[in-house]
Design an enzyme around this catalytic site. Sequence first.
Site, PDB file in Angstrom:
ATOM      1  N   TYR A   1      -4.938   3.795   5.727  1.00 11.45           N
ATOM      2  CA  TYR A   1      -5.550   2.875   6.707  1.00 11.45           C
ATOM      3  C   TYR A   1      -6.908   3.388   7.164  1.00 11.45           C
ATOM      4  O   TYR A   1      -7.845   2.623   7.385  1.00 11.45           O
ATOM      5  CB  TYR A   1      -4.639   2.704   7.936  1.00 11.45           C
TER       6      TYR A   1
ATOM      7  N   LYS B   1       0.843  -1.194   0.000  1.00 11.83           N
ATOM      8  CA  LYS B   1       0.000   0.000   0.000  1.00 11.83           C
ATOM      9  C   LYS B   1       0.876   1.240   0.000  1.00 11.83           C
ATOM     10  O   LYS B   1       1.977   1.171   0.528  1.00 11.83           O
ATOM     11  CB  LYS B   1      -0.987   0.024   1.165  1.00 11.83           C
TER      12      LYS B   1
HETATM   13  P1  NDP Z   1      12.313   1.605   2.853  1.00  7.62           P
HETATM   14  O1  NDP Z   1      12.799   2.953   2.457  1.00  7.62           O
HETATM   15  O2  NDP Z   1      12.761   1.068   4.155  1.00  7.62           O
HETATM   16  O3  NDP Z   1      12.725   0.529   1.745  1.00  7.62           O
HETATM   17  C1  NDP Z   1      12.427   0.696   0.380  1.00  7.62           C
HETATM   18  C2  NDP Z   1      13.345  -0.232  -0.450  1.00  7.62           C
HETATM   19  O4  NDP Z   1      12.975  -0.073  -1.807  1.00  7.62           O
HETATM   20  C3  NDP Z   1      14.827   0.139  -0.379  1.00  7.62           C
HETATM   21  O5  NDP Z   1      15.494  -0.448   0.695  1.00  7.62           O
HETATM   22  C4  NDP Z   1      15.339  -0.399  -1.709  1.00  7.62           C
HETATM   23  O6  NDP Z   1      15.582  -1.796  -1.590  1.00  7.62           O
HETATM   24  C5  NDP Z   1      14.136  -0.252  -2.639  1.00  7.62           C
HETATM   25  N1  NDP Z   1      14.255   0.895  -3.561  1.00  7.62           N
HETATM   26  C6  NDP Z   1      14.273   0.792  -4.924  1.00  7.62           C
HETATM   27  N2  NDP Z   1      14.386   2.006  -5.477  1.00  7.62           N
HETATM   28  C7  NDP Z   1      14.435   2.902  -4.470  1.00  7.62           C
HETATM   29  C8  NDP Z   1      14.558   4.321  -4.426  1.00  7.62           C
HETATM   30  N3  NDP Z   1      14.627   5.067  -5.554  1.00  7.62           N
HETATM   31  N4  NDP Z   1      14.579   4.929  -3.219  1.00  7.62           N
HETATM   32  C9  NDP Z   1      14.480   4.208  -2.075  1.00  7.62           C
HETATM   33  N5  NDP Z   1      14.366   2.856  -2.062  1.00  7.62           N
HETATM   34  C10 NDP Z   1      14.342   2.197  -3.244  1.00  7.62           C
HETATM   35  O7  NDP Z   1      10.729   1.652   2.777  1.00  7.62           O
HETATM   36  P2  NDP Z   1       9.677   0.741   3.559  1.00  7.62           P
HETATM   37  O8  NDP Z   1      10.137  -0.669   3.561  1.00  7.62           O
HETATM   38  O9  NDP Z   1       9.328   1.358   4.848  1.00  7.62           O
HETATM   39  O10 NDP Z   1       8.376   0.915   2.612  1.00  7.62           O
HETATM   40  C11 NDP Z   1       8.298   0.293   1.342  1.00  7.62           C
HETATM   41  C12 NDP Z   1       6.817   0.151   0.919  1.00  7.62           C
HETATM   42  O11 NDP Z   1       6.133  -0.628   1.894  1.00  7.62           O
HETATM   43  C13 NDP Z   1       6.057   1.483   0.847  1.00  7.62           C
HETATM   44  O12 NDP Z   1       5.173   1.448  -0.238  1.00  7.62           O
HETATM   45  C14 NDP Z   1       5.283   1.546   2.152  1.00  7.62           C
HETATM   46  O13 NDP Z   1       4.081   2.298   2.054  1.00  7.62           O
HETATM   47  C15 NDP Z   1       4.989   0.079   2.398  1.00  7.62           C
HETATM   48  N6  NDP Z   1       4.846  -0.235   3.830  1.00  7.62           N
HETATM   49  C16 NDP Z   1       3.738  -0.912   4.232  1.00  7.62           C
HETATM   50  C17 NDP Z   1       3.562  -1.223   5.546  1.00  7.62           C
HETATM   51  C18 NDP Z   1       2.350  -1.972   5.990  1.00  7.62           C
HETATM   52  O14 NDP Z   1       2.096  -2.058   7.189  1.00  7.62           O
HETATM   53  N7  NDP Z   1       1.580  -2.574   5.074  1.00  7.62           N
HETATM   54  C19 NDP Z   1       4.539  -0.816   6.563  1.00  7.62           C
HETATM   55  C20 NDP Z   1       5.701  -0.147   6.029  1.00  7.62           C
HETATM   56  C21 NDP Z   1       5.838   0.135   4.695  1.00  7.62           C
HETATM   57  P3  NDP Z   1      16.880  -2.496  -2.236  1.00  7.62           P
HETATM   58  O15 NDP Z   1      18.036  -1.840  -1.571  1.00  7.62           O
HETATM   59  O16 NDP Z   1      16.717  -3.919  -1.906  1.00  7.62           O
HETATM   60  O17 NDP Z   1      16.827  -2.213  -3.721  1.00  7.62           O
END
Ligand code: NDP
Length: 378
Positions: free
Chosen positions: A230, A141
Amino acid sequence: MNPPRPGTFVSRRRFIGNLSAAAALTLLPRRSLALDAPAPKKKLGVALLGLGRYSEYELGPALRKTKHCQLTGVVTGSREKGQHWAHSYGFPSKNIYSYDTMGSLAGNPDIDIVYVVTPNQLHAEHCIAAAKAGKHVICEKPMATSAADCDAILAACRSAGVRLTVGYRLHYEPHNIELCRLAREKVFGPFMKIEGANGFDMDSDARASSVWRLNKKLAGGGPLMDMGVYVIQAVCMAKAEAAPIAVTAKFGPVTRPEVFSEVEESVSWTMEFGDGAVARCRSTYGEQVSTFRAEAEHGWARFEEPAFYYDEPFLTTSLGPTDFPKVNHQVAQLDGMALEIIEGRPSLAPGEMGRRDIAITDAIYAAARSGQRVEVRS
Ligand code: NDP
């Protein structure tokens, strides 16, 4: 309250947080119902795409506990991170992909589902690439940053004949399922007056670890796109998954312009339904808040605070406290979605629902910018 985990920030992780079956069924392509698929494997293979905090601290650990799916691969921009995950979760290095090599996922039978967990604006590109590789897609989401991007994802999944679901963990959580039942069966009558709020304090720790959330292009907006979805979901659950007909909205004051130069700091909005029900909602990056309450003529339901945390919520109604088990949201969601695929059942959180919610956020932003009541286009 949960203890903070290394590398996370307390305020954020504390807060991270039906189409009718017949309607959803008609929207699913035949192949995604597994009617003509080979006999199901014992566990479906999941590749997490984007190894950030949600993957590392919630989805990965959940996939160690799931019964119907397991982690069998990753898609990441960091080969080194991928190797670490392969070692830790016991899948072969050949199942580590980069965003550029996703096309070759097509030939890999270890992976049935790609779970997209990247910044919001990238969901469309990554979901479409996964669908083109013939993999079922779970999209975190919010589904995308515009209804047009949602349509592109839906079209790609339809044309590839794969299933698309949205990472709406609350739809698989027992207290939320009970709220859906109360609404669907009109146990207290239709809920007519609804209130909800969700937000956290974007302090400096949170900012440091969450830079893209303050970037309009990557996030698609501020707290509305992150925490507000949410509240929108809970309101729609309380209206038996009906969509509102119109919204009004107002941005809150910007108290920290150095932080909120691109996205809103807070926003409040109303959702107006066809039967006259009204929901008053709020989402913010300036305060920890997590509440939800719905009133009908003959009773009410509320989630005790915090309403949207991982380890909660707890539903109380005018009949008293409810008694449903506490579950790990991510395990329940992942196993729920895997079983839906294995058994060929419609999803509780189909792509069409994600698209509905983005049509609502689009309308809320339009209303906040214009100061006008805006009709929601389905
Ligand atoms: P993070 O910033 O912690 O991680 C995002 C990951 O995406 C990065 O570590 C990287 O992984 C990858 N990535 C690829 N391109 C980019 C870029 N241009 N900039 C930054 N990161 C990039 O985010 P979250 O894990 O907190 O959130 C990710 C998604 O999950 C969002 O859409 C958020 O809304 C959703 N979410 C949902 C939750 C829920 O409860 N359902 C809770 C938290 C988040 P890599 O290094 O492996 O390429």
